[in-house]
Each structure stands twice: as structure tokens, then as C-alpha cells.
Design a protein around this motif. Structure first.
Motif, PDB file in Angstrom:
ATOM      1  N   TYR A  97     -25.895   9.605  17.098  1.00 55.62           N
ATOM      2  CA  TYR A  97     -26.021  10.470  18.272  1.00 55.62           C
ATOM      3  C   TYR A  97     -24.907  11.518  18.210  1.00 55.62           C
ATOM      4  O   TYR A  97     -23.794  11.287  18.689  1.00 55.62           O
ATOM      5  N   TRP A 103     -24.346  10.760  24.226  1.00 56.21           N
ATOM      6  CA  TRP A 103     -23.550   9.537  24.072  1.00 56.21           C
ATOM      7  C   TRP A 103     -22.982   9.084  25.419  1.00 56.21           C
ATOM      8  O   TRP A 103     -22.999   7.898  25.748  1.00 56.21           O
ATOM      9  N   MET A 106     -25.675   7.575  27.566  1.00 56.04           N
ATOM     10  CA  MET A 106     -25.979   6.208  27.137  1.00 56.04           C
ATOM     11  C   MET A 106     -24.974   5.221  27.713  1.00 56.04           C
ATOM     12  O   MET A 106     -25.338   4.116  28.129  1.00 56.04           O
ATOM     13  N   TYR A 111     -27.185   2.006  28.157  1.00 57.31           N
ATOM     14  CA  TYR A 111     -28.286   1.920  27.198  1.00 57.31           C
ATOM     15  C   TYR A 111     -27.763   1.445  25.856  1.00 57.31           C
ATOM     16  O   TYR A 111     -26.726   1.905  25.372  1.00 57.31           O
ATOM     17  N   SER A 113     -28.989   0.935  21.834  1.00 57.70           N
ATOM     18  CA  SER A 113     -30.000   1.106  20.792  1.00 57.70           C
ATOM     19  C   SER A 113     -30.294  -0.234  20.144  1.00 57.70           C
ATOM     20  O   SER A 113     -29.402  -1.073  19.962  1.00 57.70           O
TER      21      SER A 113
END
Length: 233
Positions: A97, A103, A106, A111, A113
Motif C-alpha cells: 500500500y 494505510w 486501514m 482493516y 489484509s
């Protein structure tokens, strides 16, 4: 070939007296040659391809706590197709990212990945989720140590007459010739073309030989092998 030897080949072409020493001299023309040698060496090393001789493997080791890891001291930049491969999920690279707002979003949204993610902030590589203790993440980068001293010690710049360029010295010579002429308002177009041709040849040679294996299908240019569990864009 030392940088002094390179400069001794450059000087007759650009109309300067061949020197006995350059990096210990304070003469204006010698100081200009010092700066030009370092500038051209950096252009050749960093502005084009990812030279094999300058690639270094870095391995980051988790401790179960840290999310940020310092870059190697000789780090210049990532490879043009950089991927970070974690030991925890060896068939799937971490998702990159590059955008800092993404970033941050997230982090705010908590969040995660599925394959893990990474970004660059300051002088650190940041990885999420936290790597378990002794888990690793590996990647190649380009080193800024493009020069070797007489004793073989790598360094970032020419500072002495007996320093050696780690890449193609003929390309360095030709680059210094055309750029010197351009700086002085002289005709340089033909010299620049000669330099660019030599740089292209050196770049091609750096890829290694093309090998055909009987019975094995050839991949198209730019294609990548697919590994189990890896999704390639």
C-alpha cells in the motif's frame, strides 16, 4: 580500472590535460571532474535498471510486537518490481500500500489484509499484522554502495583516485564525456547517443544469457511463473 584511469581517458576527448591526480587536487577543472564522476555514477546505478551487482537481500525478523523495521544502512531504493515475502505465508507476498492515506485509513478502520500488508514510512518498512516472534519477511533492494575502495571496501561515492566503479567503467567514461561537453556548451549529441548505446548493451548483458530448454514452453516477455496460492495481477 580506477576512477583516475577513467578520467585519464576522458580528458583528451574533452580537451583537458591528462592529470596525475584528481581527487587530491583543488584545481577548478579537477573539482568539476570529481563532481561529474559521482553524478554520472549515480545516474547509471540508480536511474535505469536494477543492476544485479547492486541487489542485496534484506530479511526482517519479527518479535511479536514491532510493526516498523529500520531499512538497511546501505538502502537506496526498492527494486522496480518489489515484493516482500513473509515466512508465515510463503506462497503469498505481502500486499503493498504505497499511499499513506490508504494505510492510515486501514489503521483507523482496523482493516487487516488476508495476506498481510506493508508500506514505507520515513526510514522504516511497516508490516501488518504484527509478525510473530522469529517470523521473517524478505525482500531485495538496491544498495547505495556503488564504489569500491582500493582495499575492496564498498562506499557510496568516489573520494580517492584509486576508487573503482562497481558497474561498467566504459559507460561511466562515455557518460562523463557527453555530459562535460553539454555543460560547456559544446556539441554533444553524437557522444550522448554513443553513451546511450553502451548503456543499453551493458543493461542487456546484466540480464544474463537467454537459455532455451528443449521441451519446455517459452514464456512471453514480462510474464511471471505462477506459484501455488499466488495471485498475480
Amino acid at each position: 580500472m580506477s576512477i583516475l584511469s577513467v578520467i585519464k581517458q576522458v580528458c583528451p576527448v574533452i580537451g583537458l590535460t591528462v592529470p596525475d591526480a584528481v581527487f587530491s587536487s583543488t584545481d577548478r577543472e579537477h573539482v568539476e571532474l570529481q563532481a561529474l564522476a559521482n553524478e554520472m555514477a549515480q545516474r547509471i546505478a540508480f536511474d535505469g535498471r536494477d543492476w544485479t551487482r547492486l541487489k542485496v537481500l534484506a530479511t526482517l525478523t519479527g518479535d511479536g510486537i514491532a510493526t516498523g523495521f529500520n531499512l538497511p544502512p546501505d538502502y537506496k531504493r526498492m527494486l522496480k518490481k518489489a515484493r516482500i515475502w513473509p515466512s508465515a505465508t510463503p506462497y503469498s507476498p505481502l500486499t503493498h500500500y504505497p499511499d499513506s492515506d490508504t494505510w492510515l485509513a486501514m489503521a483507523v478502520q482496523n482493516y487487516q489484509s488476508l495476506t498481510g500488508s506493508w508500506t514505507m514510512i520515513g526510514e522504516q518498512v511497516h508490516i501488518k499484522p504484527v509478525m510473530p516472534n522469529l517470523a521473517t519477511a524478505s525482500f531485495f533492494y538496491i544498495s547505495d554502495l556503488i564504489i569500491k575502495a582500493e582495499d575492496g571496501t564498498p562506499k557510496a561515492e568516489f573520494t580517492a583516485d584509486d576508487d573503482v566503479f562497481r558497474l561498467d567503467e566504459r559507460v561511466l567514461k562515455l557518460g562523463m564525456i557527453w555530459q562535460w561537453k553539454a555543460n560547456k556548451g559544446q556539441a554533444y549529441a553524437e557522444d550522448m547517443v554513443t553513451y546511450e548505446d553502451a548503456l543499453a548493451v551493458a543493461s542487456g548483458n546484466d540480464k544474463g544469457s537467454n537459455i532455451l530448454t528443449v521441451g519446455t514452453p517459452r514464456l512471453p516477455a514480462g510474464a511471471e511463473c505462477a506459484f501455488p496460492g499466488v495471485i498475480t495481477p
